[in-house]
Design an enzyme around this catalytic site. Structure first.
Site, PDB file in Angstrom:
ATOM      1  N   CYS A  75     -12.599  20.314  24.725  1.00 14.76           N
ATOM      2  CA  CYS A  75     -13.976  20.437  25.191  1.00 14.76           C
ATOM      3  C   CYS A  75     -14.546  21.780  24.728  1.00 14.76           C
ATOM      4  O   CYS A  75     -13.967  22.833  24.990  1.00 14.76           O
ATOM      5  CB  CYS A  75     -13.966  20.358  26.709  1.00 14.76           C
ATOM      6  SG  CYS A  75     -15.330  21.185  27.506  1.00 14.76           S
ATOM      7  N   GLU A  76     -15.670  21.710  24.011  1.00 17.22           N
ATOM      8  CA  GLU A  76     -16.211  22.950  23.454  1.00 17.22           C
ATOM      9  C   GLU A  76     -16.886  23.824  24.514  1.00 17.22           C
ATOM     10  O   GLU A  76     -17.181  24.984  24.268  1.00 17.22           O
ATOM     11  CB  GLU A  76     -17.164  22.655  22.297  1.00 17.22           C
ATOM     12  CG  GLU A  76     -18.458  21.964  22.683  1.00 17.22           C
ATOM     13  CD  GLU A  76     -19.270  21.577  21.443  1.00 17.22           C
ATOM     14  OE1 GLU A  76     -18.701  21.435  20.347  1.00 17.22           O
ATOM     15  OE2 GLU A  76     -20.486  21.419  21.593  1.00 17.22           O
ATOM     16  N   HIS A  77     -17.126  23.258  25.689  1.00 21.31           N
ATOM     17  CA  HIS A  77     -17.760  24.051  26.748  1.00 21.31           C
ATOM     18  C   HIS A  77     -16.752  24.912  27.504  1.00 21.31           C
ATOM     19  O   HIS A  77     -17.067  26.011  27.925  1.00 21.31           O
ATOM     20  CB  HIS A  77     -18.476  23.133  27.749  1.00 21.31           C
ATOM     21  CG  HIS A  77     -19.620  22.388  27.130  1.00 21.31           C
ATOM     22  ND1 HIS A  77     -20.086  21.187  27.612  1.00 21.31           N
ATOM     23  CD2 HIS A  77     -20.375  22.683  26.052  1.00 21.31           C
ATOM     24  CE1 HIS A  77     -21.097  20.778  26.854  1.00 21.31           C
ATOM     25  NE2 HIS A  77     -21.286  21.658  25.909  1.00 21.31           N
ATOM     26  N   HIS A  78     -15.535  24.377  27.712  1.00 22.41           N
ATOM     27  CA  HIS A  78     -14.554  25.089  28.542  1.00 22.41           C
ATOM     28  C   HIS A  78     -13.249  25.423  27.814  1.00 22.41           C
ATOM     29  O   HIS A  78     -12.388  26.072  28.373  1.00 22.41           O
ATOM     30  CB  HIS A  78     -14.209  24.250  29.784  1.00 22.41           C
ATOM     31  CG  HIS A  78     -15.405  23.935  30.631  1.00 22.41           C
ATOM     32  ND1 HIS A  78     -16.103  22.753  30.528  1.00 22.41           N
ATOM     33  CD2 HIS A  78     -16.033  24.661  31.573  1.00 22.41           C
ATOM     34  CE1 HIS A  78     -17.113  22.761  31.381  1.00 22.41           C
ATOM     35  NE2 HIS A  78     -17.106  23.902  32.022  1.00 22.41           N
ATOM     36  N   GLN A 117     -17.444  14.756  24.050  1.00 19.94           N
ATOM     37  CA  GLN A 117     -17.138  13.335  23.878  1.00 19.94           C
ATOM     38  C   GLN A 117     -18.320  12.565  23.280  1.00 19.94           C
ATOM     39  O   GLN A 117     -18.130  11.669  22.455  1.00 19.94           O
ATOM     40  CB  GLN A 117     -16.733  12.750  25.238  1.00 19.94           C
ATOM     41  CG  GLN A 117     -16.271  11.298  25.118  1.00 19.94           C
ATOM     42  CD  GLN A 117     -15.759  10.737  26.422  1.00 19.94           C
ATOM     43  OE1 GLN A 117     -15.278  11.478  27.278  1.00 19.94           O
ATOM     44  NE2 GLN A 117     -15.863   9.440  26.605  1.00 19.94           N
ATOM     45  N   HIS A 145     -11.150  14.428  31.173  1.00 21.03           N
ATOM     46  CA  HIS A 145     -11.448  15.808  30.798  1.00 21.03           C
ATOM     47  C   HIS A 145     -10.785  16.749  31.793  1.00 21.03           C
ATOM     48  O   HIS A 145     -11.063  16.665  32.992  1.00 21.03           O
ATOM     49  CB  HIS A 145     -12.967  16.048  30.830  1.00 21.03           C
ATOM     50  CG  HIS A 145     -13.713  15.271  29.788  1.00 21.03           C
ATOM     51  ND1 HIS A 145     -14.424  15.880  28.777  1.00 21.03           N
ATOM     52  CD2 HIS A 145     -13.849  13.942  29.597  1.00 21.03           C
ATOM     53  CE1 HIS A 145     -14.963  14.948  28.008  1.00 21.03           C
ATOM     54  NE2 HIS A 145     -14.642  13.766  28.482  1.00 21.03           N
ATOM     55  N   CYS A 147     -11.456  19.706  32.236  1.00 21.37           N
ATOM     56  CA  CYS A 147     -12.465  20.574  32.879  1.00 21.37           C
ATOM     57  C   CYS A 147     -13.104  19.886  34.086  1.00 21.37           C
ATOM     58  O   CYS A 147     -13.722  20.555  34.921  1.00 21.37           O
ATOM     59  CB  CYS A 147     -13.512  21.046  31.873  1.00 21.37           C
ATOM     60  SG  CYS A 147     -14.425  19.733  31.075  1.00 21.37           S
TER      61      CYS A 147
HETATM   62 ZN   LIG Z   1     -15.668  20.865  29.593  1.00 22.91          ZN
END
Ligand SMILES: [Zn+2]
Length: 187
Positions: A75-78, A117, A145, A147
């Protein structure tokens, strides 16, 4: 990939969270993470569409479905993993098909990079659409996920399902429902 820079950065993070980067259990961790990132982000250096460079001629334009291709991504956010399965249906045009293993390879190339995703689903669909020029293509991705499971709202087992479609599977509701039913039958 600049593994030396990754090692330095991981050392800084360990220090910043209040750990001792020089203690026995951690001293090789920056190096391990750097070599792991080389592997799990190896898709960054590869052009996804180039993977689909082998084509065959089928006897018919009957739809092809490939179900349950496992994948692991980040996941590129977390920067936590998300993982699950990709299923694809495509309806060939002029009997142009690709090898089934090429679709799995495409999934790997697109998953091995910082991702979300929704984009993974759209990029798989777009690459197949561009290279095969099919009558239609539909992709379903199901993933858990970390996250969502281990931080924030902490709901382990939650499945995120994303769908992307082009051509007849985008415009024709009955064909789309039929394609989705094939994928659902294989769950
Ligand atoms: Zn994430």
């Amino acid at each position: 990939m600049d593994t030396q820079k990754i090692e330095t950065a991981v050392g800084l993070i360990l220090d910043a969270i209040g750990e001792n980067p020089r203690r026995d259990g951690l001293k090789a961790t920056p190096r391990r993470i750097a070599s792991m990132y080389e592997e799990i982000f190896s898709g960054l250096n590869q052009n996804a569409a180039d993977v689909l460079n082998v084509f065959f001629e089928s006897d018919s334009d009957a739809p092809v479905s490939v179900c349950g291709i496992p994948f692991y991504s980040m996941c590129e956010h977390h920067f936590l993993p998300f993982f699950g399965t990709v299923s694809v249906v495509y309806a060939p045009q002029n009997r142009k098909i690709t090898g089934l293993s090429k679709i799995a390879r495409l999934v790997d190339v697109l998953a091995r990079r910082p991702q979300i995703q929704e984009n993974l689903t759209a990029q798989i669909t777009g690459a197949l659409n561009e290279k095969l020029n099919p009558k239609g293509v539909l992709t379903v991705v199901r993933a858990e996920h970390l996250c969502i499971s281990m931080r924030g709202i902490k709901k382990p087992g939650t499945q995120t399902v994303t769908v992307a479609a082009k051509g007849i599977y985008e415009t024709d509701g009955a064909l789309r429902a039929e394609a989705l039913s094939w994928l659902a039958a294989s769950e």
